[in-house]
Enzyme design. Structure first.
Site, PDB file in Angstrom:
ATOM      1  N   GLU A  63      -7.902  18.879  18.371  1.00 35.17           N
ATOM      2  CA  GLU A  63      -6.444  18.896  18.194  1.00 35.17           C
ATOM      3  C   GLU A  63      -5.793  19.641  19.353  1.00 35.17           C
ATOM      4  OE1 GLU A  63      -5.260  20.461  14.388  1.00 35.17           O
ATOM      5  OE2 GLU A  63      -3.141  19.999  14.745  1.00 35.17           O
ATOM      6  N   GLU A  77     -11.783  16.945   8.031  1.00 37.15           N
ATOM      7  CA  GLU A  77     -11.633  18.352   8.432  1.00 37.15           C
ATOM      8  C   GLU A  77     -12.464  19.202   7.483  1.00 37.15           C
ATOM      9  OE1 GLU A  77      -7.663  19.904   9.154  1.00 37.15           O
ATOM     10  OE2 GLU A  77      -7.013  17.961   9.953  1.00 37.15           O
ATOM     11  N   GLU A  94      -2.526  15.116   6.461  1.00 42.78           N
ATOM     12  CA  GLU A  94      -2.052  16.059   5.430  1.00 42.78           C
ATOM     13  C   GLU A  94      -0.599  15.753   5.085  1.00 42.78           C
ATOM     14  OE1 GLU A  94      -3.159  20.164   6.303  1.00 42.78           O
ATOM     15  OE2 GLU A  94      -5.279  19.649   6.120  1.00 42.78           O
TER      16      GLU A  94
HETATM   17  O1  AHR Z   1      -7.613  22.388  11.714  1.00 43.19           O
HETATM   18  C1  AHR Z   1      -6.431  23.114  11.697  1.00 43.19           C
HETATM   19  C2  AHR Z   1      -5.385  22.513  10.770  1.00 43.19           C
HETATM   20  O2  AHR Z   1      -5.842  22.558   9.460  1.00 43.19           O
HETATM   21  C3  AHR Z   1      -5.041  21.064  10.987  1.00 43.19           C
HETATM   22  O3  AHR Z   1      -4.100  20.875  11.978  1.00 43.19           O
HETATM   23  C4  AHR Z   1      -4.492  20.654   9.657  1.00 43.19           C
HETATM   24  O4  AHR Z   1      -4.693  19.281   9.394  1.00 43.19           O
HETATM   25  C5  AHR Z   1      -5.217  21.558   8.681  1.00 43.19           C
HETATM   26  O5  AHR Z   1      -4.349  22.145   7.786  1.00 43.19           O
END
Ligand code: AHR
Length: 541
Positions: A62, A332, A209
């Site tokens: 990210e 994730e 999310e």
């Molecule tokens: O991985 C960090 C963050 O955690 C991501 O951006 C989000 O999708 C999650 O809440």
């Protein structure tokens, strides 16, 4: 007297090497080292299960902290050796992991990212605030740089589109730009930007999310939004995209119920996010490096909860999709600790210890077990963020204990799951007391002391991964293989004397895999001595 002085000297040396105060070094005593427990394992080679999708070994990158910028991208003019701007050391290390799939550009950042900002001449690209994580994004790393990275790694691209602040049109056009071979304006723009052939994009996520940072939607609302966006994810020029819906987290089963009942037909996968916090308290998660056995134990209790989440989300999916066409994408997962003193709040940089290695091994073993439904998993995140493979500091790089688990476990990628029956005692926290922030209820929780997984690869080799969660007792494990009689064993073990052993820029080789020698083949039995707090991967032929 002399012995006591030697012990004190050893302790002093450890303190100098690790930089920890003496009371924070968590090394087992001599007595603890000698204790062990008995366990038995049957490996059912004659009952092969599902194929372990290699995408279970996926990564996530990210625009967050120093992951993209510094961790991967240094630019072509950097003194850090690089290939077209991507640092050679990090890419080289990641190649060893055989990364099957890479998710990008977020996370929360995905729902603020506009792909047109990241194409064309770099000096003309707009600088935008990173509203999710702070700082300004130069957009130097965009679509072409990401796809170049995927090609260097040999990884499939999993692009996460913007629903929260984007539009179906923006998403549709990005896909055309990426994958079309037509004589269209967008395909020609890609050609002018240096890429003649279209790329192959096998996975596309519709928001991230969306119950939170991706738009704070209700599941009923998102189900409709998902159906709308998914309609405009088109297949161009022979590319076949799997459309992935933004799924649930933890035990939010209603989200899965609504999405599956209202939009399953339009999706190929539904995501699930779960982070391991030692305390479960987002305001006081616990330290990455300064912990004792209560936090070790609590972290593993929390980690193991993912099995219950996978089972229950899968059971809901089974109601609407008994053929298991839709994958559960755990896109994730990993540990999330308090920010380190002196570090930027939004950077989510954390050190990585033997505890993280054990967490990784346990998670991967669980994902294997549900290989019939879990088709992708992406650990968060690849470099310098959360449970990273690699940490960087300017031109320096260290490989974390988690990196080594991914390297040891890569033999399971694409192999066939072999069921196992394990009988081992539980691991309970001793009476050593509690640490602030760890709820009392956790001290009595019992968890399995061992976690195992077995697979057979296409060449017929049997691979066995064993994680000993108990930080003080070794396991004497007697294993039998039904339907086979292995004659040779080789393997590696990852362990250390301290629970919080880690690699630092000054001491990058404190913890790394060693040849495993704790085995004996006796008649048809395999006798294994698995050290306390260790991850072992064996190959049997
Ligand atoms: O991985 C960090 C963050 O955690 C991501 O951006 C989000 O999708 C999650 O809440």
């Amino acid at each position: 007297m002399h012995r006591r002085r030697t012990a004190a000297l050893t302790l002093a040396l450890i303190v100098i090497a690790t930089g920890f105060a003496p009371e924070r070094i968590i090394a087992p005593s001599r007595a603890q080292n000698t204790t062990s427990y008995q366990a038995r394992l049957v490996i059912h080679l004659d009952q092969p299960g599902a194929v372990i999708n290699r995408n279970i070994y996926g990564q996530f990158a990210e625009h967050l902290g120093r992951l993209i910028y510094e961790g991967l991208w240094v630019g072509e003019d950097s003194p850090v050796p690089n290939t077209r701007g991507l640092r050679n050391d990090v890419v080289g290390a990641l190649k060893e992991l055989r990364v099957p799939v890479l998710r990008w550009p977020g996370g929360c950042f995905a729902d603020e990212y506009h792909w047109r900002d990241g194409i064309g001449p770099r000096d003309k690209r707009p600088r935008r605030p990173n509203a999710s994580w702070g700082g300004v994004d130069t957009n130097a790393f965009g679509t072409h740089e990401f796809m170049d990275l995927c090609e260097m790694l040999g990884a499939d691209a999993y692009i996460n589109g913007n629903v929260g602040s984007g539009s179906p049109q923006e998403m549709m056009e990005w896909i055309e730009y990426l994958t079309s071979d037509a004589d269209s304006d967008l395909a020609n723009l890609r050609r002018r930007n240096g890429r003649v052939k279209p790329w192959r994009i096998p996975y596309f996520g519709v928001g991230n999310e969306t119950w939170g940072c991706g738009g704070n939607m209700r599941p009923e609302y998102y189900a409709d939004v998902y159906r709308q966006y998914a309609t405009f994810i088109k297949n161009h020029s022979g590319n076949r995209i799997q459309r992935l819906a933004s799924g649930s987290h933890d035990d939010n089963y209603n989200w899965t119920e609504v999405l599956m009942s209202q939009a399953a037909k339009q999706m190929d996968g539904l995501s699930l996010h779960y982070y391991t916090l030692p305390t479960s308290n987002w305001r006081k998660k616990g330290s990455a490096t300064q912990f004792g056995e209560p936090e070790w134990h609590a972290t593993l209790v929390r980690t193991l909860r993912i099995e219950e989440f996978i089972q229950k989300h899968s059971a809901i999916m089974d109601k609407y999709d008994p053929q298991k066409r839709v994958g559960l994408m755990v896109d994730e997962w990993g540990t999330w600790y308090d920010k380190e003193p002196g570090r930027d709040m939004g950077a989510l940089y954390q050190q990585n210890t033997l505890r993280d290695a054990v967490v990784a091994g346990v998670n991967l073993n669980i994902f294997h077990k549900y290989a019939d439904r879990v088709r992708i998993s992406n650990i968060a995140q690849m470099v310098n963020v959360l449970q990273a493979m690699v940490l960087t500091d300017k031109e320096k790089m260290v490989l974390t204990p988690t990196y080594y688990v991914f390297r040891m476990y890569r033999v399971h990628q694409g192999a066939t799951l072999i069921p196992t029956d394990l009988s081992a005692p539980d691991y309970k926290l001793g009476t050593a007391g509690h640490t602030q922030g760890v709820p009392d209820t956790l001290s009595t929780a019992s968890i399995p002391s061992l976690s195992v997984s077995a697979s057979r690869d296409v060449e017929g080799r049997l691979h066995l991964s064993v994680v000993n969660l108990d930080p003080t007792r070794a396991a004497d494990l007697v294993a039998t293989v039904s339907g086979g009689s292995p004659r040779t064993i080789t393997g590696e073990v990852l362990t250390a004397s301290a629970m919080n052993a880690m690699n630092t820029f000054d001491h990058p080789n404190t913890i790394k895999p060693a040849r495993f020698q704790g085995f004996k083949l006796q008649d048809s039995q395999l006798l294994l001595n698995i050290p306390a707090k260790s991850v072992v991967v064996l190959e049997l032929k």
